[in-house]
Design an enzyme around this catalytic site. Structure first.
Site, mmCIF file in Angstrom:
data_model
loop_
_atom_site.group_PDB
_atom_site.id
_atom_site.type_symbol
_atom_site.label_atom_id
_atom_site.label_comp_id
_atom_site.label_asym_id
_atom_site.label_seq_id
_atom_site.Cartn_x
_atom_site.Cartn_y
_atom_site.Cartn_z
ATOM 1 N N HIS A 181 0.832 -1.200 0.000
ATOM 2 C CA HIS A 181 0.000 0.000 0.000
ATOM 3 C C HIS A 181 0.874 1.260 0.000
ATOM 4 O O HIS A 181 1.001 1.964 1.004
ATOM 5 C CB HIS A 181 -0.946 -0.013 1.198
ATOM 6 C CG HIS A 181 -2.064 -0.991 1.040
ATOM 7 N ND1 HIS A 181 -2.774 -1.505 2.106
ATOM 8 C CD2 HIS A 181 -2.605 -1.560 -0.069
ATOM 9 C CE1 HIS A 181 -3.689 -2.338 1.662
ATOM 10 N NE2 HIS A 181 -3.604 -2.396 0.353
ATOM 11 N N HIS B 4 -0.290 -8.791 1.251
ATOM 12 C CA HIS B 4 -1.382 -8.870 2.216
ATOM 13 C C HIS B 4 -2.048 -10.239 2.259
ATOM 14 O O HIS B 4 -2.867 -10.491 3.141
ATOM 15 C CB HIS B 4 -2.431 -7.803 1.888
ATOM 16 C CG HIS B 4 -1.822 -6.459 1.665
ATOM 17 N ND1 HIS B 4 -1.609 -5.936 0.410
ATOM 18 C CD2 HIS B 4 -1.339 -5.552 2.542
ATOM 19 C CE1 HIS B 4 -1.031 -4.752 0.521
ATOM 20 N NE2 HIS B 4 -0.850 -4.496 1.803
ATOM 21 N N HIS C 269 -9.949 -4.120 4.471
ATOM 22 C CA HIS C 269 -8.509 -4.217 4.254
ATOM 23 C C HIS C 269 -8.195 -5.538 3.556
ATOM 24 O O HIS C 269 -8.776 -6.579 3.863
ATOM 25 C CB HIS C 269 -7.763 -4.127 5.583
ATOM 26 C CG HIS C 269 -6.289 -3.921 5.438
ATOM 27 N ND1 HIS C 269 -5.419 -4.960 5.184
ATOM 28 C CD2 HIS C 269 -5.528 -2.794 5.488
ATOM 29 C CE1 HIS C 269 -4.183 -4.478 5.097
ATOM 30 N NE2 HIS C 269 -4.219 -3.171 5.284
ATOM 31 N N GLU D 235 -5.731 -7.565 3.764
ATOM 32 C CA GLU D 235 -5.267 -8.623 4.656
ATOM 33 C C GLU D 235 -6.433 -9.274 5.397
ATOM 34 O O GLU D 235 -6.481 -10.501 5.549
ATOM 35 C CB GLU D 235 -4.262 -8.061 5.659
ATOM 36 C CG GLU D 235 -3.724 -9.113 6.620
ATOM 37 C CD GLU D 235 -2.889 -8.535 7.742
ATOM 38 O OE1 GLU D 235 -2.880 -9.138 8.830
ATOM 39 O OE2 GLU D 235 -2.240 -7.489 7.534
ATOM 40 N N SER E 221 -2.437 3.018 3.455
ATOM 41 C CA SER E 221 -1.513 2.178 4.213
ATOM 42 C C SER E 221 -1.926 2.166 5.675
ATOM 43 O O SER E 221 -1.779 3.167 6.386
ATOM 44 C CB SER E 221 -0.078 2.707 4.079
ATOM 45 O OG SER E 221 0.772 2.088 5.026
ATOM 46 N N SER F 234 6.176 0.139 4.145
ATOM 47 C CA SER F 234 6.401 -0.091 2.720
ATOM 48 C C SER F 234 6.832 1.162 1.970
ATOM 49 O O SER F 234 6.896 1.154 0.743
ATOM 50 C CB SER F 234 5.131 -0.661 2.078
ATOM 51 O OG SER F 234 4.027 0.190 2.317
#
Length: 307
Positions: free
Chosen positions: A25, A58, A108, A110, A206, A250
């Site tokens: 992200h 993710h 999200h 993940e 993010s 990231s």
């Protein structure tokens, strides 16, 4: 690891190369890869049969993996090992008949992947208020997991409610929240007390970057999330003598360096690095993109001398 995996996959297999969701992200990372021929998709149906598809950091659900396999797609798995750990815990708890509380944020990437491991067993809880209202199928057999990029404090507030209501709740064997996320939060928590402003280099989608700004504000320091120097407003610095600069997990290092240079150029800033915790963890690339082992000759100085 995920970015390196995609970079290596491009070198080995060429473009176009497809990625399920954004690789990480961060808009700069995603934009750079898009310019190199990477196609980011939200559905496996958008990937041609037989094409190369990389699963992002993710993680994805088993249903996504199965669909890719059915369509003959060549998959490369760049899932963060810490996310994989949560997936393994979810399947283990589900096999043992637990009701699973997943602490995280709806929507999200993940969270979607983790819930897909055992959808009939997992309930998403986002806040302490939701934890108060949660009704498990069996209060005596309940476990919890967390999204890896949460604020530590945020997760603890939910966990405290669950433990009070369900004293026998089972925790994961090891904390789920990512070490890089925790370390950055700890640094911001400590250093925000010594500053008048915190800048977080990271994109608006993010989760771990957003949490860093929130941690700073919770400790009384104004904070702004910026993608790069173009997002900086000079008005933020009126009356400010000390600034903390940090970055999401990231965010590329060169963006941090650009921000440091901007502060030097505009305010003649003196830069001091503070190390709150050292990181030395490194994950290997997936086997599909690891360089082939080479049989190297020993250095000349070690070759036998034959007379």
């Amino acid at each position: 690891m995920a970015s390196e995996t995609l970079d290596q996959a491009l070198r080995l297999r060429g473009a176009p190369l497809y990625v399920f969701h954004e690789i990480v992200h961060n808009k700069h990372v995603v934009g750079d890869f898009r310019d190199r021929g990477v196609v980011f998709v939200e559905s496996v149906a958008d990937v041609p049969e037989g094409a190369n598809l990389l699963f992002s950091a993710h993680g994805v659900s088993p249903a996504i993996r199965a669909e890719a396999s059915r369509r003959g797609i060549r998959a490369i798995d760049a899932t963060c090992p810490l996310v994989t750990k949560v997936h393994i815990e979810a399947t283990r708890f589900a096999r043992q008949g637990y009701s699973i509380v997943l602490i995280g944020h709806a929507g999200h990437d993940e969270v979607a992947g983790t819930m897909g491991e055992a959808p009939e067993h997992i309930v998403l809880v986002q806040t302490p208020e939701e934890a108060e209202r949660f009704v498990p199928r069996n209060p005596e057999r309940i476990a919890y997991l967390t999204q890896t990029t949460l604020s530590v404090d945020e997760a603890l507030r939910v966990i405290e409610v669950l433990r009070r209501r369900f004293p026998h709740i089972v925790a994961p064997r090891k904390e789920d929240i990512c070490y890089a996320t925790q370390n950055r939060q700890e640094a911001v928590r400590e250093l925000a007390r010594q500053a008048q402003l915190v800048l977080v280099v990271g994109s608006g989608n993010s989760s771990n970057s957003i949490r860093l700004a929130e941690v700073a504000r919770e400790h009384g320091c104004p904070a702004h999330l910026i993608d790069d120097t173009r997002d900086i407003d000079r008005a933020w610095f009126r009356g400010v003598e000390t600034v903390v600069l940090t970055a999401g997990a990231s965010a590329p290092e060169h963006l941090v360096t650009q921000c440091i240079d901007w502060l030097r150029d505009n305010f003649q800033a003196q830069v001091e690095q503070r190390a709150v915790r050292e990181e030395n963890v490194r994950f290997p690339l997936p086997r599909a993109v690891r360089p082939a082992p080479t049989t190297a000759r020993p250095p000349a100085s070690t070759l036998p001398i034959i007379r």
